[in-house]
Motif scaffolding. Structure first.
Motif, PDB file in Angstrom:
ATOM      1  N   TYR A 188      39.107  23.688  59.110  1.00 39.86           N
ATOM      2  CA  TYR A 188      39.363  25.112  58.826  1.00 39.86           C
ATOM      3  C   TYR A 188      38.755  26.044  59.872  1.00 39.86           C
ATOM      4  O   TYR A 188      39.415  26.975  60.339  1.00 39.86           O
ATOM      5  N   SER A 233      45.209  27.809  57.294  1.00 40.12           N
ATOM      6  CA  SER A 233      44.262  28.225  56.243  1.00 40.12           C
ATOM      7  C   SER A 233      44.701  27.579  54.940  1.00 40.12           C
ATOM      8  O   SER A 233      45.754  26.935  54.869  1.00 40.12           O
ATOM      9  N   THR A 234      43.918  27.772  53.897  1.00 40.81           N
ATOM     10  CA  THR A 234      44.160  27.003  52.659  1.00 40.81           C
ATOM     11  C   THR A 234      45.443  27.384  51.929  1.00 40.81           C
ATOM     12  O   THR A 234      45.991  26.583  51.182  1.00 40.81           O
ATOM     13  N   LYS A 235      45.879  28.643  52.056  1.00 44.13           N
ATOM     14  CA  LYS A 235      47.023  29.187  51.312  1.00 44.13           C
ATOM     15  C   LYS A 235      46.778  29.100  49.785  1.00 44.13           C
ATOM     16  O   LYS A 235      47.704  28.959  49.000  1.00 44.13           O
ATOM     17  N   ASP A 274      49.934  37.320  46.947  1.00 44.67           N
ATOM     18  CA  ASP A 274      48.571  37.054  46.476  1.00 44.67           C
ATOM     19  C   ASP A 274      47.850  38.359  46.110  1.00 44.67           C
ATOM     20  O   ASP A 274      46.618  38.406  46.106  1.00 44.67           O
TER      21      ASP A 274
HETATM   22  C1  LIG Z   1      43.738  44.654  54.468  1.00 42.83           C
HETATM   23  C2  LIG Z   1      43.560  43.337  53.717  1.00 42.83           C
HETATM   24  C3  LIG Z   1      44.136  43.160  52.458  1.00 42.83           C
HETATM   25  C4  LIG Z   1      43.955  41.965  51.769  1.00 42.83           C
HETATM   26  N1  LIG Z   1      44.532  41.807  50.522  1.00 42.83           N
HETATM   27  C5  LIG Z   1      44.319  40.669  49.815  1.00 42.83           C
HETATM   28  C6  LIG Z   1      44.867  40.501  48.515  1.00 42.83           C
HETATM   29  O1  LIG Z   1      45.530  41.377  47.954  1.00 42.83           O
HETATM   30  N2  LIG Z   1      44.658  39.307  47.885  1.00 42.83           N
HETATM   31  C7  LIG Z   1      43.908  38.309  48.452  1.00 42.83           C
HETATM   32  O2  LIG Z   1      43.739  37.240  47.836  1.00 42.83           O
HETATM   33  N3  LIG Z   1      43.356  38.456  49.661  1.00 42.83           N
HETATM   34  C8  LIG Z   1      43.529  39.594  50.362  1.00 42.83           C
HETATM   35  N4  LIG Z   1      42.977  39.732  51.614  1.00 42.83           N
HETATM   36  C9  LIG Z   1      42.051  38.693  52.106  1.00 42.83           C
HETATM   37  C10 LIG Z   1      42.653  37.561  52.963  1.00 42.83           C
HETATM   38  O3  LIG Z   1      43.427  38.086  54.007  1.00 42.83           O
HETATM   39  C11 LIG Z   1      43.500  36.594  52.131  1.00 42.83           C
HETATM   40  O4  LIG Z   1      42.770  36.160  51.006  1.00 42.83           O
HETATM   41  C12 LIG Z   1      43.870  35.355  52.941  1.00 42.83           C
HETATM   42  O5  LIG Z   1      44.532  35.708  54.136  1.00 42.83           O
HETATM   43  C13 LIG Z   1      44.773  34.466  52.094  1.00 42.83           C
HETATM   44  O6  LIG Z   1      45.133  33.294  52.780  1.00 42.83           O
HETATM   45  P1  LIG Z   1      44.427  31.909  52.426  1.00 42.83           P
HETATM   46  O7  LIG Z   1      44.424  31.660  50.966  1.00 42.83           O
HETATM   47  O8  LIG Z   1      45.062  30.870  53.266  1.00 42.83           O
HETATM   48  O9  LIG Z   1      42.939  32.207  52.905  1.00 42.83           O
HETATM   49  P2  LIG Z   1      41.765  31.254  53.439  1.00 42.83           P
HETATM   50  O10 LIG Z   1      41.433  31.714  54.808  1.00 42.83           O
HETATM   51  O11 LIG Z   1      42.116  29.832  53.268  1.00 42.83           O
HETATM   52  O12 LIG Z   1      40.521  31.614  52.523  1.00 42.83           O
HETATM   53  C14 LIG Z   1      40.271  30.926  51.279  1.00 42.83           C
HETATM   54  C15 LIG Z   1      40.181  31.931  50.155  1.00 42.83           C
HETATM   55  O13 LIG Z   1      39.071  32.791  50.362  1.00 42.83           O
HETATM   56  C16 LIG Z   1      39.367  34.110  49.894  1.00 42.83           C
HETATM   57  N5  LIG Z   1      39.275  35.062  51.002  1.00 42.83           N
HETATM   58  C17 LIG Z   1      39.364  34.809  52.327  1.00 42.83           C
HETATM   59  N6  LIG Z   1      39.164  35.933  53.055  1.00 42.83           N
HETATM   60  C18 LIG Z   1      38.966  36.923  52.157  1.00 42.83           C
HETATM   61  C19 LIG Z   1      38.704  38.317  52.275  1.00 42.83           C
HETATM   62  N7  LIG Z   1      38.606  38.944  53.462  1.00 42.83           N
HETATM   63  N8  LIG Z   1      38.568  39.029  51.129  1.00 42.83           N
HETATM   64  C20 LIG Z   1      38.656  38.447  49.919  1.00 42.83           C
HETATM   65  N9  LIG Z   1      38.889  37.134  49.746  1.00 42.83           N
HETATM   66  C21 LIG Z   1      39.038  36.379  50.850  1.00 42.83           C
HETATM   67  C22 LIG Z   1      40.786  34.069  49.336  1.00 42.83           C
HETATM   68  O14 LIG Z   1      40.714  33.863  47.937  1.00 42.83           O
HETATM   69  C23 LIG Z   1      41.396  32.846  50.040  1.00 42.83           C
HETATM   70  O15 LIG Z   1      42.442  32.242  49.299  1.00 42.83           O
HETATM   71  C24 LIG Z   1      43.167  40.925  52.338  1.00 42.83           C
HETATM   72  C25 LIG Z   1      42.605  41.116  53.602  1.00 42.83           C
HETATM   73  C26 LIG Z   1      42.802  42.308  54.283  1.00 42.83           C
HETATM   74  C27 LIG Z   1      42.170  42.474  55.641  1.00 42.83           C
END
Ligand SMILES: Cc1cc2nc3c(=O)[nH]c(=O)nc-3n(C[C@H](O)[C@H](O)[C@H](O)COP(=O)(O)OP(=O)(O)OC[C@H]3O[C@@H](n4cnc5c(N)ncnc54)[C@H](O)[C@@H]3O)c2cc1C
Length: 264
Positions: free
Chosen positions: A14, A27-29, A164
């Motif tokens: 990761y 990323s994990t999605k 999400d």
């Molecule tokens: C402007 C903006 C808006 C966003 N809106 C949302 C939203 O509505 N819902 C949402 O779930 N995430 C949001 N995020 C956070 C983040 O971008 C997403 O959680 C992430 O891209 C989802 O992909 P992933 O599950 O593969 O994340 P990974 O990179 O695999 O991360 C694992 C988990 O960690 C958590 N996480 C990671 N980064 C963040 C972060 N910055 N803030 C909070 N949790 C985080 C999420 O639950 C995510 O599924 C936002 C970020 C920004 C900058």
């Protein structure tokens, strides 16, 4: 989770992949599954701990848990600040007006700002309901800190499209991106970010049809092409760059917020 941990061992990679924008594996999605309550962060945490004992524990496995802590952080942040996460001045109650420009906002939403990294991400969001974290940081930064548009319109647009969508994570990240939490302000250079995270322009070409014939990193800065090259490559329908506005910056500097060059 079975796929990401046990079938592919992606969880152990990761850290090196997390700034990607293209494909399934960077990323994990898990975010949509978390947002809809299909899986709990505790379940993921314990499964990663089991993975660390049975296979490997490294910076990557640590970092996924660290990201889940960000999710928790924004929940506590919302509990602490309540409705202020939705207000123009943010949790620091900064003074200063955000700019209103319906045409600029429409171009941002449609992915027609003329800034390829931003446009590719906005088009991905419109087509799929998803955008990488790298993309979200960049499109939020340019809307609020360069165009000076009301960041709440951006958060509202995300709310209407993200698969999400989560109140705390969305509005918490947006108010932070707009520089209204009192912490450091991460203003991104969206061209540099393109060179850092999409060096061959592959992501940009995937989402911007008008740039599909532009080779390599030139797709990240199509304005360097001559008029004749644009005609030859069929990029003439790609818009000129939308220029920075005024207003938002003043609000973003409220109450001692520090500016930083960005999270990598
Ligand atoms: C402007 C903006 C808006 C966003 N809106 C949302 C939203 O509505 N819902 C949402 O779930 N995430 C949001 N995020 C956070 C983040 O971008 C997403 O959680 C992430 O891209 C989802 O992909 P992933 O599950 O593969 O994340 P990974 O990179 O695999 O991360 C694992 C988990 O960690 C958590 N996480 C990671 N980064 C963040 C972060 N910055 N803030 C909070 N949790 C985080 C999420 O639950 C995510 O599924 C936002 C970020 C920004 C900058």
């Amino acid at each position: 989770m079975k796929h990401y941990l046990w079938d592919t061992d992606l969880v152990a990679k990761y850290f090196g992949l997390r700034n990607g924008m293209l494909g399934e594996d960077y990323s994990t999605k898990l975010s949509a599954h978390l947002a809809h309550g299909c899986i709990s962060p505790r379940r993921i945490y314990h499964e990663i701990r089991r993975y660390e004992q049975e296979r490997t524990a490294n910076k990557s496995t640590y970092w996924v848990v660290f990201e889940l802590a960000w999710r928790d952080f924004f929940r506590f942040f919302t509990l602490k600040h309540g409705n202020r996460i939705f207000q123009a001045g943010g949790t620091v109650r900064a003074a200063g007006a955000w700019r209103r420009d319906a045409d600029a906002l429409r171009r941002w939403k449609e992915g027609r700002t003329g800034w390829p990294l931003v446009d590719a991400n906005m088009r991905e969001l419109a087509s799929t309901g998803f955008m990488s974290n790298r993309g979200r940081q960049n499109v939020a930064s340019i809307l609020a800190l360069d165009f000076g548009l009301d960041w709440r319109a951006g958060a509202d647009h995300f709310e209407s499209l993200l698969v999400d969508y989560d109140v705390s994570s969305n509005w918490g990240n947006w108010v932070a991106a707009a520089g209204l939490t009192g912490g450091r302000v991460n203003k991104f250079n969206v061209v540099k970010q393109g060179f850092d995270y999409d060096p061959d322009g592959e992501y940009v070409r995937t989402w911007i049809q008008e740039l599909r014939n532009v080779e390599g990193s030139t797709a990240l800065e199509p304005w360097v092409l001559s008029a004749a090259e644009r005609r030859k490559l069929g990029t003439e329908d790609y818009p000129e760059r939308l220029q920075a506005g005024r207003g938002g910056q003043a609000a973003a500097r409220g109450r001692g917020a520090k500016r930083a060059r960005g999270w990598g």
